[in-house]
Design a protein around this motif. Sequence first.
Motif, PDB file in Angstrom:
ATOM      1  N   ALA A   1     -15.008-134.908 -26.317  1.00  0.00           N
ATOM      2  CA  ALA A   1     -15.335-136.337 -26.297  1.00  0.00           C
ATOM      3  C   ALA A   1     -16.025-136.756 -27.588  1.00  0.00           C
ATOM      4  N   ALA A   2     -16.899-135.903 -28.114  1.00  0.00           N
ATOM      5  CA  ALA A   2     -17.569-136.230 -29.377  1.00  0.00           C
ATOM      6  C   ALA A   2     -16.594-136.195 -30.548  1.00  0.00           C
ATOM      7  N   MET A   3     -15.645-135.264 -30.529  1.00  0.00           N
ATOM      8  CA  MET A   3     -14.653-135.184 -31.616  1.00  0.00           C
ATOM      9  C   MET A   3     -13.759-136.414 -31.648  1.00  0.00           C
ATOM     10  N   GLN A   4     -13.406-136.919 -30.481  1.00  0.00           N
ATOM     11  CA  GLN A   4     -12.534-138.092 -30.437  1.00  0.00           C
ATOM     12  C   GLN A   4     -13.231-139.359 -30.914  1.00  0.00           C
ATOM     13  N   ALA A   5     -14.549-139.313 -31.025  1.00  0.00           N
ATOM     14  CA  ALA A   5     -15.301-140.454 -31.554  1.00  0.00           C
ATOM     15  C   ALA A   5     -15.452-140.407 -33.065  1.00  0.00           C
ATOM     16  N   ILE A   6     -15.015-139.313 -33.695  1.00  0.00           N
ATOM     17  CA  ILE A   6     -15.108-139.208 -35.155  1.00  0.00           C
ATOM     18  C   ILE A   6     -14.009-140.072 -35.783  1.00  0.00           C
ATOM     19  N   PRO A   7     -14.316-140.926 -36.730  1.00  0.00           N
ATOM     20  CA  PRO A   7     -13.285-141.789 -37.337  1.00  0.00           C
ATOM     21  C   PRO A   7     -12.196-140.972 -38.027  1.00  0.00           C
TER      22      PRO A   7
ATOM     23  N   TRP B   1      -9.049-125.953 -41.629  1.00  0.00           N
ATOM     24  CA  TRP B   1     -10.284-125.189 -41.464  1.00  0.00           C
ATOM     25  C   TRP B   1     -11.427-125.818 -42.250  1.00  0.00           C
ATOM     26  N   GLN B   2     -11.142-126.282 -43.467  1.00  0.00           N
ATOM     27  CA  GLN B   2     -12.166-126.952 -44.265  1.00  0.00           C
ATOM     28  C   GLN B   2     -12.561-128.292 -43.652  1.00  0.00           C
ATOM     29  N   GLN B   3     -11.604-129.007 -43.066  1.00  0.00           N
ATOM     30  CA  GLN B   3     -11.929-130.251 -42.380  1.00  0.00           C
ATOM     31  C   GLN B   3     -12.832-129.976 -41.182  1.00  0.00           C
ATOM     32  N   PHE B   4     -12.555-128.865 -40.496  1.00  0.00           N
ATOM     33  CA  PHE B   4     -13.379-128.517 -39.347  1.00  0.00           C
ATOM     34  C   PHE B   4     -14.806-128.202 -39.775  1.00  0.00           C
ATOM     35  N   LEU B   5     -14.970-127.471 -40.871  1.00  0.00           N
ATOM     36  CA  LEU B   5     -16.305-127.070 -41.319  1.00  0.00           C
ATOM     37  C   LEU B   5     -17.081-128.223 -41.944  1.00  0.00           C
ATOM     38  N   HIS B   6     -16.397-129.071 -42.718  1.00  0.00           N
ATOM     39  CA  HIS B   6     -17.107-130.076 -43.507  1.00  0.00           C
ATOM     40  C   HIS B   6     -17.038-131.488 -42.928  1.00  0.00           C
ATOM     41  N   VAL B   7     -16.208-131.702 -41.914  1.00  0.00           N
ATOM     42  CA  VAL B   7     -16.113-133.027 -41.288  1.00  0.00           C
ATOM     43  C   VAL B   7     -16.505-132.952 -39.813  1.00  0.00           C
ATOM     44  N   THR B   8     -15.859-132.058 -39.069  1.00  0.00           N
ATOM     45  CA  THR B   8     -16.079-132.008 -37.625  1.00  0.00           C
ATOM     46  C   THR B   8     -17.480-131.510 -37.277  1.00  0.00           C
ATOM     47  N   VAL B   9     -17.850-130.354 -37.807  1.00  0.00           N
ATOM     48  CA  VAL B   9     -19.131-129.753 -37.441  1.00  0.00           C
ATOM     49  C   VAL B   9     -20.316-130.641 -37.838  1.00  0.00           C
ATOM     50  N   PRO B  10     -20.372-131.190 -39.079  1.00  0.00           N
ATOM     51  CA  PRO B  10     -21.503-132.089 -39.390  1.00  0.00           C
ATOM     52  C   PRO B  10     -21.560-133.320 -38.497  1.00  0.00           C
ATOM     53  N   SER B  11     -20.403-133.834 -38.086  1.00  0.00           N
ATOM     54  CA  SER B  11     -20.401-135.010 -37.214  1.00  0.00           C
ATOM     55  C   SER B  11     -20.852-134.676 -35.796  1.00  0.00           C
TER      56      SER B  11
ATOM     57  N   ARG C   1     -23.311-132.529 -35.016  1.00  0.00           N
ATOM     58  CA  ARG C   1     -24.642-131.929 -34.970  1.00  0.00           C
ATOM     59  C   ARG C   1     -25.505-132.449 -33.815  1.00  0.00           C
ATOM     60  N   PRO C   2     -25.562-133.761 -33.551  1.00  0.00           N
ATOM     61  CA  PRO C   2     -26.351-134.194 -32.379  1.00  0.00           C
ATOM     62  C   PRO C   2     -25.818-133.651 -31.059  1.00  0.00           C
ATOM     63  N   THR C   3     -24.485-133.600 -30.920  1.00  0.00           N
ATOM     64  CA  THR C   3     -23.890-133.076 -29.689  1.00  0.00           C
ATOM     65  C   THR C   3     -24.150-131.588 -29.553  1.00  0.00           C
ATOM     66  N   ILE C   4     -24.036-130.849 -30.646  1.00  0.00           N
ATOM     67  CA  ILE C   4     -24.309-129.411 -30.604  1.00  0.00           C
ATOM     68  C   ILE C   4     -25.760-129.154 -30.225  1.00  0.00           C
ATOM     69  N   LEU C   5     -26.662-129.954 -30.767  1.00  0.00           N
ATOM     70  CA  LEU C   5     -28.071-129.805 -30.409  1.00  0.00           C
ATOM     71  C   LEU C   5     -28.283-130.088 -28.928  1.00  0.00           C
ATOM     72  N   PHE C   6     -27.612-131.109 -28.416  1.00  0.00           N
ATOM     73  CA  PHE C   6     -27.737-131.435 -26.992  1.00  0.00           C
ATOM     74  C   PHE C   6     -27.254-130.283 -26.118  1.00  0.00           C
ATOM     75  N   THR C   7     -26.096-129.724 -26.421  1.00  0.00           N
ATOM     76  CA  THR C   7     -25.571-128.618 -25.608  1.00  0.00           C
ATOM     77  C   THR C   7     -26.438-127.373 -25.737  1.00  0.00           C
ATOM     78  N   CYS C   8     -27.021-127.147 -26.901  1.00  0.00           N
ATOM     79  CA  CYS C   8     -27.932-126.004 -27.053  1.00  0.00           C
ATOM     80  C   CYS C   8     -29.147-126.157 -26.144  1.00  0.00           C
ATOM     81  N   VAL C   9     -29.708-127.351 -26.112  1.00  0.00           N
ATOM     82  CA  VAL C   9     -30.895-127.585 -25.282  1.00  0.00           C
ATOM     83  C   VAL C   9     -30.545-127.464 -23.803  1.00  0.00           C
ATOM     84  N   VAL C  10     -29.439-128.077 -23.378  1.00  0.00           N
ATOM     85  CA  VAL C  10     -29.052-128.029 -21.973  1.00  0.00           C
ATOM     86  C   VAL C  10     -28.730-126.596 -21.549  1.00  0.00           C
ATOM     87  N   SER C  11     -28.038-125.851 -22.408  1.00  0.00           N
ATOM     88  CA  SER C  11     -27.714-124.459 -22.080  1.00  0.00           C
ATOM     89  C   SER C  11     -28.972-123.601 -22.021  1.00  0.00           C
TER      90      SER C  11
END
Length: 339
Positions: free
Chosen positions: A219-225, A240-250, A252-262
């Motif tokens: 859901a978070a990925m589909q919100a990336i422009p 792979w470079q798009q995933f590392l430099h576009v997807t993952v930085p975008s 970060r808030p979602t990853i932090l949320f899942t880390c906390v919930v987990s």
Amino acid sequence: MASSDAPAVPETGVGDTAPVSGWREQRGDGERDDRRRERRSRWYRRDVRWSPYAFIAPFFVFFLAFGLFPLLYTGWASLHRVELTAPTDMEWVGLRNFSRLLSDDFFWNALKNTLTIGVLSTVPQLLIALGIAHLLNYRLRGSMFFRVAVLTPYATSVAAATLVFVLLFGRDYGMINWVLGLIGIDPVDWQNGNWTSQLAVSTIVIWRWTGYNALIYLAAMQAIPDDLYESAALDGASRWQQFLHVTVPSLRPTILFTCVVSTIGATQLFGEPLLFNGGAGATGGADHQFQTLGLYLYEQGWVNLHLGRASAIAWTMFLILLVIGAVNWIIARRLRKSA
């Protein structure tokens, strides 16, 4: 003889009161309509003002009854010596139940096991979920089927999933040991080993929660422009470079949320280790090798019948969760500043 040009004198008959009374009736009807509109307006203003509180009132009523009151009562019980056999007989001991935890080896063992199982389950779980979400984010045939399929383990009950994994990790007839035997590895006693038992419990958690986190990432990925990916593709970036430099930085808030919930879920882990232990109860193995804080709380309160100590453990877990929430707030604040 009277002149015909003299003004006519109006007749004062009974019929002259009809226009006056009709006007008064119309005036009375108008006043009643005004009062009715005023009442409706007043009720409308009250409705707009108080209806939201009425809608959320059931939540707060249930929260007070089943959330806040048990929390406060548990905190009060943690300051007393109280047994399950006589829950109304309380003896004030202050912070003694908490001080005993600091010198209790079983508490520190449960805390260490909780941390270990949390790391073993959270890190692979989120990495696998991120990869699955990245694959589902592309146009695939039957993408809806795969999205439902990855969520199926989450819909499975803890008891059913754990019992199946107990059979898979069986020492003598388990499928995993059978596969290991095909490649020349001796059978592993998954339940009685220290790291092996924690790894097996972590596998159950990974299987149940990976799909859930994958859908959150999707859901978070589909919100990336799409413009970001198009710009990266024009610059010659691979997928792979798009995933590392576009997807993952975008994300970060979602990853932090899942880390906390987990992390919170790992702190409260209870069902998986309890059922994985078979009929041994809440000990978490013969040597307490996979006893978590949740199991230790259950053992103290409902096996040893020490409700005061169990309440102290519960409040210690609550304080740990508050620390996790504070760390989450600090990291999220720094991420917003850096963005």
